[in-house]
Scaffold this motif. Structure first.
Motif, PDB file in Angstrom:
ATOM      1  N   THR A  79       0.831  -1.207   0.000  1.00  0.00           N
ATOM      2  CA  THR A  79       0.000   0.000   0.000  1.00  0.00           C
ATOM      3  C   THR A  79       0.862   1.253   0.000  1.00  0.00           C
ATOM      4  O   THR A  79       0.364   2.346  -0.241  1.00  0.00           O
ATOM      5  CB  THR A  79      -0.891   0.021   1.250  1.00  0.00           C
ATOM      6  OG1 THR A  79      -0.045  -0.151   2.396  1.00  0.00           O
ATOM      7  CG2 THR A  79      -1.922  -1.085   1.216  1.00  0.00           C
ATOM      8  N   HIS A  80       2.139   1.077   0.311  1.00  0.00           N
ATOM      9  CA  HIS A  80       3.080   2.198   0.303  1.00  0.00           C
ATOM     10  C   HIS A  80       4.490   1.631   0.120  1.00  0.00           C
ATOM     11  O   HIS A  80       4.674   0.407   0.175  1.00  0.00           O
ATOM     12  CB  HIS A  80       2.960   3.043   1.576  1.00  0.00           C
ATOM     13  CG  HIS A  80       3.005   2.262   2.870  1.00  0.00           C
ATOM     14  ND1 HIS A  80       3.055   2.860   4.097  1.00  0.00           N
ATOM     15  CD2 HIS A  80       3.016   0.920   3.123  1.00  0.00           C
ATOM     16  CE1 HIS A  80       3.095   1.940   5.055  1.00  0.00           C
ATOM     17  NE2 HIS A  80       3.067   0.763   4.479  1.00  0.00           N
ATOM     18  N   THR A  81       5.462   2.511  -0.104  1.00  0.00           N
ATOM     19  CA  THR A  81       6.832   2.021  -0.313  1.00  0.00           C
ATOM     20  C   THR A  81       7.557   1.803   1.014  1.00  0.00           C
ATOM     21  O   THR A  81       8.669   1.280   1.026  1.00  0.00           O
ATOM     22  CB  THR A  81       7.628   3.010  -1.192  1.00  0.00           C
ATOM     23  OG1 THR A  81       7.298   4.348  -0.803  1.00  0.00           O
ATOM     24  CG2 THR A  81       7.328   2.815  -2.661  1.00  0.00           C
ATOM     25  N   TYR A 106      -0.428   0.246  -4.332  1.00  0.00           N
ATOM     26  CA  TYR A 106      -1.808  -0.097  -4.690  1.00  0.00           C
ATOM     27  C   TYR A 106      -2.726   0.113  -3.493  1.00  0.00           C
ATOM     28  O   TYR A 106      -2.381  -0.283  -2.377  1.00  0.00           O
ATOM     29  CB  TYR A 106      -1.876  -1.569  -5.131  1.00  0.00           C
ATOM     30  CG  TYR A 106      -0.933  -1.852  -6.285  1.00  0.00           C
ATOM     31  CD1 TYR A 106      -1.368  -1.733  -7.596  1.00  0.00           C
ATOM     32  CD2 TYR A 106       0.397  -2.184  -6.050  1.00  0.00           C
ATOM     33  CE1 TYR A 106      -0.506  -1.971  -8.660  1.00  0.00           C
ATOM     34  CE2 TYR A 106       1.274  -2.417  -7.109  1.00  0.00           C
ATOM     35  CZ  TYR A 106       0.815  -2.311  -8.406  1.00  0.00           C
ATOM     36  OH  TYR A 106       1.681  -2.521  -9.444  1.00  0.00           O
ATOM     37  N   ARG A 107      -3.872   0.742  -3.738  1.00  0.00           N
ATOM     38  CA  ARG A 107      -4.826   0.897  -2.626  1.00  0.00           C
ATOM     39  C   ARG A 107      -6.243   0.623  -3.107  1.00  0.00           C
ATOM     40  O   ARG A 107      -6.637   1.063  -4.195  1.00  0.00           O
ATOM     41  CB  ARG A 107      -4.742   2.305  -2.038  1.00  0.00           C
ATOM     42  CG  ARG A 107      -3.419   2.505  -1.324  1.00  0.00           C
ATOM     43  CD  ARG A 107      -3.402   3.690  -0.412  1.00  0.00           C
ATOM     44  NE  ARG A 107      -2.018   3.960  -0.041  1.00  0.00           N
ATOM     45  CZ  ARG A 107      -1.604   5.012   0.617  1.00  0.00           C
ATOM     46  NH1 ARG A 107      -2.477   5.922   1.003  1.00  0.00           N
ATOM     47  NH2 ARG A 107      -0.342   5.181   0.906  1.00  0.00           N
ATOM     48  N   TYR A 108      -6.970  -0.080  -2.280  1.00  0.00           N
ATOM     49  CA  TYR A 108      -8.336  -0.469  -2.598  1.00  0.00           C
ATOM     50  C   TYR A 108      -9.242   0.712  -2.267  1.00  0.00           C
ATOM     51  O   TYR A 108      -9.967   0.712  -1.283  1.00  0.00           O
ATOM     52  CB  TYR A 108      -8.678  -1.714  -1.774  1.00  0.00           C
ATOM     53  CG  TYR A 108     -10.010  -2.328  -2.062  1.00  0.00           C
ATOM     54  CD1 TYR A 108     -10.441  -2.523  -3.370  1.00  0.00           C
ATOM     55  CD2 TYR A 108     -10.834  -2.746  -1.028  1.00  0.00           C
ATOM     56  CE1 TYR A 108     -11.664  -3.103  -3.624  1.00  0.00           C
ATOM     57  CE2 TYR A 108     -12.057  -3.332  -1.270  1.00  0.00           C
ATOM     58  CZ  TYR A 108     -12.466  -3.498  -2.571  1.00  0.00           C
ATOM     59  OH  TYR A 108     -13.678  -4.074  -2.829  1.00  0.00           O
ATOM     60  N   GLU A 109      -9.130   1.752  -3.088  1.00  0.00           N
ATOM     61  CA  GLU A 109      -9.826   3.008  -2.805  1.00  0.00           C
ATOM     62  C   GLU A 109     -10.803   3.329  -3.921  1.00  0.00           C
ATOM     63  O   GLU A 109     -10.634   2.873  -5.047  1.00  0.00           O
ATOM     64  CB  GLU A 109      -8.810   4.164  -2.767  1.00  0.00           C
ATOM     65  CG  GLU A 109      -8.044   4.232  -1.489  1.00  0.00           C
ATOM     66  CD  GLU A 109      -7.144   5.454  -1.417  1.00  0.00           C
ATOM     67  OE1 GLU A 109      -7.192   6.299  -2.336  1.00  0.00           O
ATOM     68  OE2 GLU A 109      -6.397   5.536  -0.441  1.00  0.00           O
ATOM     69  N   ALA A 110     -11.768   4.174  -3.602  1.00  0.00           N
ATOM     70  CA  ALA A 110     -12.634   4.680  -4.671  1.00  0.00           C
ATOM     71  C   ALA A 110     -11.786   5.600  -5.546  1.00  0.00           C
ATOM     72  O   ALA A 110     -11.007   6.405  -5.028  1.00  0.00           O
ATOM     73  CB  ALA A 110     -13.783   5.455  -4.055  1.00  0.00           C
TER      74      ALA A 110
HETATM   75  C1  FA5 Z   1       2.227   6.982   3.346  1.00  0.00           C
HETATM   76  O1  FA5 Z   1       1.961   6.154   2.485  1.00  0.00           O
HETATM   77  C2  FA5 Z   1       3.463   6.837   4.194  1.00  0.00           C
HETATM   78  N1  FA5 Z   1       4.074   5.568   3.943  1.00  0.00           N
HETATM   79  C3  FA5 Z   1       4.400   8.000   3.897  1.00  0.00           C
HETATM   80  C4  FA5 Z   1       5.524   8.091   4.872  1.00  0.00           C
HETATM   81  C5  FA5 Z   1       6.725   7.473   4.558  1.00  0.00           C
HETATM   82  C6  FA5 Z   1       5.372   8.769   6.070  1.00  0.00           C
HETATM   83  C7  FA5 Z   1       7.803   7.534   5.458  1.00  0.00           C
HETATM   84  C8  FA5 Z   1       6.431   8.836   6.981  1.00  0.00           C
HETATM   85  C9  FA5 Z   1       7.622   8.227   6.664  1.00  0.00           C
HETATM   86  P1  FA5 Z   1       0.216   8.527   2.779  1.00  0.00           P
HETATM   87  O2  FA5 Z   1      -0.829   7.484   2.901  1.00  0.00           O
HETATM   88  O3  FA5 Z   1      -0.108   9.879   3.224  1.00  0.00           O
HETATM   89  O4  FA5 Z   1       1.524   8.089   3.560  1.00  0.00           O
HETATM   90  O5  FA5 Z   1       0.698   8.577   1.253  1.00  0.00           O
HETATM   91  C10 FA5 Z   1       1.811   9.325   0.855  1.00  0.00           C
HETATM   92  C11 FA5 Z   1       1.511  10.050  -0.445  1.00  0.00           C
HETATM   93  O6  FA5 Z   1       1.091   9.112  -1.433  1.00  0.00           O
HETATM   94  C12 FA5 Z   1       0.363  11.043  -0.331  1.00  0.00           C
HETATM   95  O7  FA5 Z   1       0.812  12.283   0.150  1.00  0.00           O
HETATM   96  C13 FA5 Z   1      -0.075  11.143  -1.786  1.00  0.00           C
HETATM   97  O8  FA5 Z   1       0.768  12.030  -2.478  1.00  0.00           O
HETATM   98  C14 FA5 Z   1       0.166   9.752  -2.301  1.00  0.00           C
HETATM   99  N2  FA5 Z   1      -1.094   8.997  -2.325  1.00  0.00           N
HETATM  100  C15 FA5 Z   1      -1.701   8.358  -1.318  1.00  0.00           C
HETATM  101  N3  FA5 Z   1      -2.819   7.758  -1.710  1.00  0.00           N
HETATM  102  C16 FA5 Z   1      -2.950   8.014  -3.042  1.00  0.00           C
HETATM  103  C17 FA5 Z   1      -3.905   7.659  -4.048  1.00  0.00           C
HETATM  104  N4  FA5 Z   1      -4.940   6.875  -3.808  1.00  0.00           N
HETATM  105  N5  FA5 Z   1      -3.708   8.106  -5.302  1.00  0.00           N
HETATM  106  C18 FA5 Z   1      -2.612   8.868  -5.594  1.00  0.00           C
HETATM  107  N6  FA5 Z   1      -1.670   9.222  -4.700  1.00  0.00           N
HETATM  108  C19 FA5 Z   1      -1.836   8.815  -3.420  1.00  0.00           C
END
Ligand code: FA5
Length: 340
Positions: free
Chosen positions: A167-169, A194-198
């Motif tokens: 869901t995140h890096t 990848y996120r299971y989002e609308a």
């Molecule tokens: C994170 O995912 C944390 N892992 C970030 C982090 C890393 C914080 C290391 C602290 C230390 P967040 O859910 O806010 O945080 O997502 C980070 C960024 O990903 C957001 O600011 C946005 O730019 C992008 N992002 C998140 N969800 C989406 C989405 N559905 N579509 C496009 N971009 C998105």
């Protein structure tokens, strides 16, 4: 013997009359494959005394007619080539159809700019997998099972228990720490999440993030601030200012969110920044002691900072794009606007 002589005479006369390749092939079937073969086989029906002389002559006939056929067909091919060159001459001056050149996707272009900026600050690129296990995506990042913070990330689970699309890096932090511990770390971890989002104008189910991680013996919040301000100015312009707000992520303590003054109105307030004067660029913080320990580092000795930014949202800010769905819609009218 006389049959062989008359066969030779007929075959050569017919061969001479063939005017194209098709006729030559018919000739081959008739003579080489049929009549000559029959004549050769006939040797077994003769009285033994006549066999050697007949057999020798039959074989010679076969050899001769085969050679004649091969030279006739080669000559015919030469003639056909000469005819086609004469009748279908190529016009090399005719302009060709223009080749349609591809280009890098705007997200890839932006990723490369981000790599270049962090490379200048000594960050290396570390790649980690898009398919993760639950433990690394959440548990080792200080979110045990049933922890309410997991709700911050809507997750695509696979049919294999415990396996998901990251869901995140941030889970890459664990991989790189475990690989490099106890050495100091300065890396960025780019890739698809990848996120299971609308799906909305601001949210997609797949998007790129770039994670940053620095670990060492005296890494402080001031280092984080310096790195992020330097990044924002190189990426968005020298005059940029950065604002830090406190936030919450389970894997950083303290946690912050970083805003940059709006690139369109420079803080005055416009539709891009929703009249606030600020654009959010990323989440960040000091690596939580639990996460440091899970990566193998002693939090009493080592500290570190981490940040994570969304690449498509960064592109949207740069070019004032109002709908994230354009990125993967494959509409050339959109894609052609970026780069040469
Ligand atoms: C994170 O995912 C944390 N892992 C970030 C982090 C890393 C914080 C290391 C602290 C230390 P967040 O859910 O806010 O945080 O997502 C980070 C960024 O990903 C957001 O600011 C946005 O730019 C992008 N992002 C998140 N969800 C989406 C989405 N559905 N579509 C496009 N971009 C998105």
């Amino acid at each position: 013997m006389s049959t062989l002589a008359s066969l030779e005479e007929r075959a050569l006369a017919d061969l001479h009359d063939c005017t194209d390749e098709a006729a030559l092939r018919v000739w081959k079937t008739r003579y080489l494959n049929d009549e000559v073969e029959q004549a050769v086989k006939k040797v077994s029906t003769l009285p033994p005394a006549e066999r050697p002389a007949y057999g020798k002559q039959a074989n010679e006939l076969k050899k001769k007619l085969t050679a004649e056929y091969e030279s006739a067909i080669a000559a015919e091919k030469e003639r056909a080539l000469a005819r086609s060159l004469a009748s279908e001459a190529l016009d090399v001056t005719l302009p060709s159809r223009p080749a349609r050149r591809g280009r890098l996707h705007v997200s890839t272009q932006t990723l490369r700019s981000i790599y270049a900026i962090f490379a200048d600050m000594g960050f290396q690129i570390y790649r980690s997998s898009e398919v993760e296990d639950d433990e690394t995506n959440f548990g080792l990042l200080n979110m045990p099972e049933h922890h309410p913070a997991r709700d911050m990330w809507d997750t695509f689970y696979t049919t294999k228990p415990g396996v998901l699309l990251r869901t995140h890096t941030s889970p890459g932090q664990i991989h790189v720490m475990r690989e490099l511990c106890p050495r100091p770390i300065r890396v960025i971890l780019p890739g698809m999440c990848y996120r299971y989002e609308a799906i909305t104008t601001r949210s997609e189910i797949m998007f790129h993030q770039v994670e940053g991680l620095a670990i060492g013996e005296r890494v402080t919040m001031a280092d984080l601030k310096g790195a992020l301000i330097a990044f924002a100015r190189r990426m968005f312009g020298d005059e940029r200012t950065v604002r830090i707000r406190s936030s919450y992520f389970p894997f950083t303590e303290p946690s912050i969110e970083v805003d940059m003054d709006c690139i369109v109105c420079a803080g005055a307030g416009c539709s891009l920044c929703k009249r606030s004067g600020w654009l959010e660029i990323l989440g960040a913080g000091m690596v939580h002691p639990v996460v440091l320990r899970n990566g193998g580092y002693d939090p009493a000795r080592y500290s570190g900072f981490a940040f994570g930014m969304g690449v498509e949202r960064t592109v949207m800010m740069t070019y004032a794009i109002d709908d994230i769905r354009q990125f993967w819609a494959n509409d050339l009218r959109f894609l052609r606007q970026f780069g040469t």
